[in-house]
Design a protein around this motif. Structure first.
Motif, PDB file in Angstrom:
ATOM      1  N   ASP A 115       1.161  -1.056  -0.064  1.00  0.00           N
ATOM      2  CA  ASP A 115       0.070   0.081  -0.142  1.00  0.00           C
ATOM      3  C   ASP A 115       0.809   1.227   0.112  1.00  0.00           C
ATOM      4  OD1 ASP A 115       0.861   0.292   2.678  1.00  0.00           O
ATOM      5  OD2 ASP A 115      -0.976  -0.426   3.549  1.00  0.00           O
ATOM      6  N   GLY A 116       2.052   1.168  -0.291  1.00  0.00           N
ATOM      7  CA  GLY A 116       2.877   2.287  -0.338  1.00  0.00           C
ATOM      8  C   GLY A 116       3.832   2.334   0.926  1.00  0.00           C
ATOM      9  N   LEU A 117       3.424   2.017   1.985  1.00  0.00           N
ATOM     10  CA  LEU A 117       3.926   1.963   3.326  1.00  0.00           C
ATOM     11  C   LEU A 117       4.397   0.633   3.893  1.00  0.00           C
ATOM     12  CD1 LEU A 117       1.702   4.250   5.230  1.00  0.00           C
ATOM     13  CD2 LEU A 117       4.020   4.963   4.379  1.00  0.00           C
ATOM     14  N   PHE A 118       3.603  -0.477   3.685  1.00  0.00           N
ATOM     15  CA  PHE A 118       3.796  -1.835   4.405  1.00  0.00           C
ATOM     16  C   PHE A 118       3.215  -2.650   3.195  1.00  0.00           C
ATOM     17  CE2 PHE A 118       2.889   1.065   7.762  1.00  0.00           C
ATOM     18  CZ  PHE A 118       3.990   0.824   8.566  1.00  0.00           C
ATOM     19  N   TYR A 119       3.781  -3.798   3.449  1.00  0.00           N
ATOM     20  CA  TYR A 119       3.875  -5.292   2.548  1.00  0.00           C
ATOM     21  C   TYR A 119       2.664  -6.067   3.491  1.00  0.00           C
ATOM     22  CZ  TYR A 119       6.613  -4.177  -1.269  1.00  0.00           C
ATOM     23  OH  TYR A 119       7.199  -3.484  -2.323  1.00  0.00           O
ATOM     24  N   LYS A 120       1.596  -6.660   2.929  1.00  0.00           N
ATOM     25  CA  LYS A 120       0.849  -7.707   3.369  1.00  0.00           C
ATOM     26  C   LYS A 120       1.019  -9.082   2.707  1.00  0.00           C
ATOM     27  CE  LYS A 120      -1.127  -5.166   6.617  1.00  0.00           C
ATOM     28  NZ  LYS A 120      -1.459  -5.968   8.111  1.00  0.00           N
ATOM     29  N   TYR A 121       1.207 -10.168   3.301  1.00  0.00           N
ATOM     30  CA  TYR A 121       1.753 -11.398   2.585  1.00  0.00           C
ATOM     31  C   TYR A 121       0.478 -12.329   3.109  1.00  0.00           C
ATOM     32  CZ  TYR A 121       5.966  -8.852   2.565  1.00  0.00           C
ATOM     33  OH  TYR A 121       7.204  -8.165   2.492  1.00  0.00           O
ATOM     34  N   LEU A 122       0.034 -13.260   2.043  1.00  0.00           N
ATOM     35  CA  LEU A 122      -0.763 -14.217   2.294  1.00  0.00           C
ATOM     36  C   LEU A 122      -0.406 -15.573   1.588  1.00  0.00           C
ATOM     37  CD1 LEU A 122      -3.732 -14.983   3.085  1.00  0.00           C
ATOM     38  CD2 LEU A 122      -4.641 -14.225   1.111  1.00  0.00           C
ATOM     39  N   LYS A 123      -0.326 -16.593   2.331  1.00  0.00           N
ATOM     40  CA  LYS A 123       0.174 -18.078   1.741  1.00  0.00           C
ATOM     41  C   LYS A 123      -0.806 -18.747   1.041  1.00  0.00           C
ATOM     42  CE  LYS A 123       3.286 -20.242   3.616  1.00  0.00           C
ATOM     43  NZ  LYS A 123       4.164 -21.240   4.583  1.00  0.00           N
ATOM     44  N   ILE A 124      -1.024 -19.204  -0.276  1.00  0.00           N
ATOM     45  CA  ILE A 124      -1.973 -19.910  -0.683  1.00  0.00           C
ATOM     46  C   ILE A 124      -1.534 -21.194  -1.151  1.00  0.00           C
ATOM     47  CG2 ILE A 124      -3.675 -17.754  -1.086  1.00  0.00           C
ATOM     48  CD1 ILE A 124      -2.640 -18.002  -4.052  1.00  0.00           C
ATOM     49  N   ASN A 125      -2.279 -22.024  -1.228  1.00  0.00           N
ATOM     50  CA  ASN A 125      -1.913 -23.330  -1.920  1.00  0.00           C
ATOM     51  C   ASN A 125      -3.200 -23.908  -2.562  1.00  0.00           C
ATOM     52  OD1 ASN A 125      -1.408 -25.944  -2.608  1.00  0.00           O
ATOM     53  ND2 ASN A 125       0.195 -26.163  -1.131  1.00  0.00           N
ATOM     54  N   ALA A 126      -3.063 -23.972  -4.033  1.00  0.00           N
ATOM     55  CA  ALA A 126      -4.095 -24.247  -4.773  1.00  0.00           C
ATOM     56  C   ALA A 126      -4.245 -25.422  -5.252  1.00  0.00           C
ATOM     57  CB  ALA A 126      -4.438 -23.330  -5.908  1.00  0.00           C
ATOM     58  N   LYS A 127      -5.246 -26.415  -5.570  1.00  0.00           N
ATOM     59  CA  LYS A 127      -5.365 -27.512  -6.066  1.00  0.00           C
ATOM     60  C   LYS A 127      -5.449 -27.355  -7.656  1.00  0.00           C
ATOM     61  CE  LYS A 127      -7.574 -29.830  -2.139  1.00  0.00           C
ATOM     62  NZ  LYS A 127      -8.644 -29.252  -1.607  1.00  0.00           N
ATOM     63  N   GLU A 128      -5.112 -28.538  -8.513  1.00  0.00           N
ATOM     64  CA  GLU A 128      -4.918 -28.529  -9.948  1.00  0.00           C
ATOM     65  C   GLU A 128      -6.577 -28.407 -10.378  1.00  0.00           C
ATOM     66  OE1 GLU A 128      -4.081 -30.920 -13.808  1.00  0.00           O
ATOM     67  OE2 GLU A 128      -3.095 -31.544 -11.863  1.00  0.00           O
ATOM     68  N   GLY A 129      -6.752 -27.527 -11.300  1.00  0.00           N
ATOM     69  CA  GLY A 129      -7.984 -27.243 -11.725  1.00  0.00           C
ATOM     70  C   GLY A 129      -8.971 -26.188 -10.958  1.00  0.00           C
ATOM     71  N   GLU A 130      -8.404 -25.957  -9.790  1.00  0.00           N
ATOM     72  CA  GLU A 130      -9.401 -24.814  -9.086  1.00  0.00           C
ATOM     73  C   GLU A 130      -8.998 -23.396  -9.248  1.00  0.00           C
ATOM     74  OE1 GLU A 130      -9.363 -25.499  -4.602  1.00  0.00           O
ATOM     75  OE2 GLU A 130      -7.439 -24.645  -4.538  1.00  0.00           O
ATOM     76  N   ASN A 131      -9.866 -22.718  -8.855  1.00  0.00           N
ATOM     77  CA  ASN A 131      -9.862 -21.130  -8.951  1.00  0.00           C
ATOM     78  C   ASN A 131     -10.012 -20.660  -7.345  1.00  0.00           C
ATOM     79  OD1 ASN A 131      -9.574 -20.470 -11.679  1.00  0.00           O
ATOM     80  ND2 ASN A 131     -11.827 -21.014 -11.842  1.00  0.00           N
ATOM     81  N   ILE A 132      -8.873 -19.655  -7.223  1.00  0.00           N
ATOM     82  CA  ILE A 132      -8.942 -19.192  -5.713  1.00  0.00           C
ATOM     83  C   ILE A 132      -9.425 -17.681  -6.098  1.00  0.00           C
ATOM     84  CG2 ILE A 132      -7.346 -18.488  -3.982  1.00  0.00           C
ATOM     85  CD1 ILE A 132      -5.813 -20.826  -4.314  1.00  0.00           C
ATOM     86  N   PHE A 133     -10.097 -17.212  -5.249  1.00  0.00           N
ATOM     87  CA  PHE A 133     -10.707 -15.920  -5.302  1.00  0.00           C
ATOM     88  C   PHE A 133     -10.087 -14.890  -4.002  1.00  0.00           C
ATOM     89  CE2 PHE A 133     -13.507 -18.597  -7.523  1.00  0.00           C
ATOM     90  CZ  PHE A 133     -13.601 -17.906  -8.719  1.00  0.00           C
ATOM     91  N   LEU A 134      -9.352 -13.757  -4.284  1.00  0.00           N
ATOM     92  CA  LEU A 134      -8.740 -13.035  -2.983  1.00  0.00           C
ATOM     93  C   LEU A 134      -9.713 -11.815  -3.200  1.00  0.00           C
ATOM     94  CD1 LEU A 134      -5.203 -13.926  -2.910  1.00  0.00           C
ATOM     95  CD2 LEU A 134      -6.934 -15.001  -1.679  1.00  0.00           C
ATOM     96  N   ARG A 135      -9.835 -11.228  -2.391  1.00  0.00           N
ATOM     97  CA  ARG A 135     -10.694  -9.826  -2.218  1.00  0.00           C
ATOM     98  C   ARG A 135      -9.437  -8.915  -1.439  1.00  0.00           C
ATOM     99  NH1 ARG A 135     -13.721  -7.000   2.015  1.00  0.00           N
ATOM    100  NH2 ARG A 135     -14.924  -5.212   1.082  1.00  0.00           N
ATOM    101  N   HIS A 136      -9.139  -8.023  -2.107  1.00  0.00           N
ATOM    102  CA  HIS A 136      -8.357  -6.921  -1.684  1.00  0.00           C
ATOM    103  C   HIS A 136      -8.934  -5.560  -1.136  1.00  0.00           C
ATOM    104  CE1 HIS A 136      -5.376  -3.419  -1.946  1.00  0.00           C
ATOM    105  NE2 HIS A 136      -4.270  -4.427  -2.015  1.00  0.00           N
ATOM    106  N   TYR A 137      -8.771  -5.353  -0.102  1.00  0.00           N
ATOM    107  CA  TYR A 137      -9.659  -4.377   0.553  1.00  0.00           C
ATOM    108  C   TYR A 137      -8.600  -3.491   1.581  1.00  0.00           C
ATOM    109  CZ  TYR A 137      -9.420  -7.294   4.837  1.00  0.00           C
ATOM    110  OH  TYR A 137      -8.929  -8.261   5.990  1.00  0.00           O
ATOM    111  N   TYR A 138      -9.182  -2.374   2.047  1.00  0.00           N
ATOM    112  CA  TYR A 138      -8.428  -1.609   2.932  1.00  0.00           C
ATOM    113  C   TYR A 138      -9.186  -1.522   4.337  1.00  0.00           C
ATOM    114  CZ  TYR A 138      -4.797   0.826   0.360  1.00  0.00           C
ATOM    115  OH  TYR A 138      -3.609   1.129   0.005  1.00  0.00           O
ATOM    116  N   ARG A 139      -8.620  -1.772   5.364  1.00  0.00           N
ATOM    117  CA  ARG A 139      -9.193  -1.548   6.821  1.00  0.00           C
ATOM    118  C   ARG A 139      -8.623  -0.448   7.539  1.00  0.00           C
ATOM    119  NH1 ARG A 139      -7.366  -6.770   9.607  1.00  0.00           N
ATOM    120  NH2 ARG A 139      -5.373  -6.560  10.044  1.00  0.00           N
ATOM    121  N   PHE A 140      -9.303   0.214   8.525  1.00  0.00           N
ATOM    122  CA  PHE A 140      -8.698   1.195   9.070  1.00  0.00           C
ATOM    123  C   PHE A 140      -7.951   0.828  10.320  1.00  0.00           C
ATOM    124  CE2 PHE A 140     -12.703   3.384   7.314  1.00  0.00           C
ATOM    125  CZ  PHE A 140     -11.865   4.620   6.718  1.00  0.00           C
ATOM    126  N   GLY A 141      -6.672   1.440  10.410  1.00  0.00           N
ATOM    127  CA  GLY A 141      -6.039   1.060  11.458  1.00  0.00           C
ATOM    128  C   GLY A 141      -6.090   1.965  12.512  1.00  0.00           C
TER     129      GLY A 141
END
Length: 171
Positions: A92-118
């Motif tokens: 986001d220009g200041l910090f990085y956020k990391y998410l580990k995923i592991n997908a199975k063959e043939g599947e689709n993964i859906f990630l929602r990117h969002y902002y939350r107030f700190g």
């Protein structure tokens, strides 16, 4: 009068618009079919639909490689190798956020990117969502062009910086 001016400025700040390069409509429609990915691969959709931070564009990286910039009402699609861990990162220009995923063959993964107030500012984050939830949101989004990021990738310092599929964020 001052109240109207303040409300106008606040509205513009909260609802700004992204000016990112957008894919051709035919390419977008093909991606929205949510077809199974190629053999040995998994599909990865990342979208942003939250009005919070709408004027901000964030970089998305997969395993340290730039996928592209994401903004309000924009989604990205790519295929990733199935059966292995992948680190999806956003800056986001200041910090990085990391998410580990592991997908199975043939599947689709859906990630929602969002902002939350700190406590001091809003920060970018990601969560996995179901296909049903994503399908509705994706219809409202443009498809972004891949390959351009503003910030250089910064790898996580250690494993504790990486979270595993946050399906219930605190918004």
């Amino acid at each position: 009068m001052l109240r109207i001016l303040f409300c106008s400025v606040l509205f513009c700040f909260l609802t700004g618009c992204s000016s990112l390069p957008i894919q051709d409509d035919a390419i977008k429609q093909k991606a929205l079919e949510l077809s199974a990915p190629r053999e040995g691969m998994a599909g990865l959709y990342i979208y942003r639909d939250s009005i919070i931070g709408a004027a901000v564009q964030d970089d998305i990286y997969i395993d340290g490689i730039c996928l592209g910039e994401i903004g309000y009402k924009v989604f990205m699609y790519t295929e990733i190798k199935a059966g292995q861990d992948h680190i999806v990162a956003t800056s986001d220009g200041l910090f990085y956020k990391y998410l580990k995923i592991n997908a199975k063959e043939g599947e689709n993964i859906f990630l929602r990117h969002y902002y939350r107030f700190g406590e001091w500012f809003a920060g970018a984050n990601m969560q996995e969502v179901s296909e049903q939830v994503a399908k509705i949101a994706l219809q409202e989004c443009d498809m972004g062009v891949t390959g351009t990021c503003d910030d250089p990738y910064v790898p996580p310092e250690d494993e504790s910086d990486i979270k595993i599929k946050d399906t219930n964020p605190t918004l």
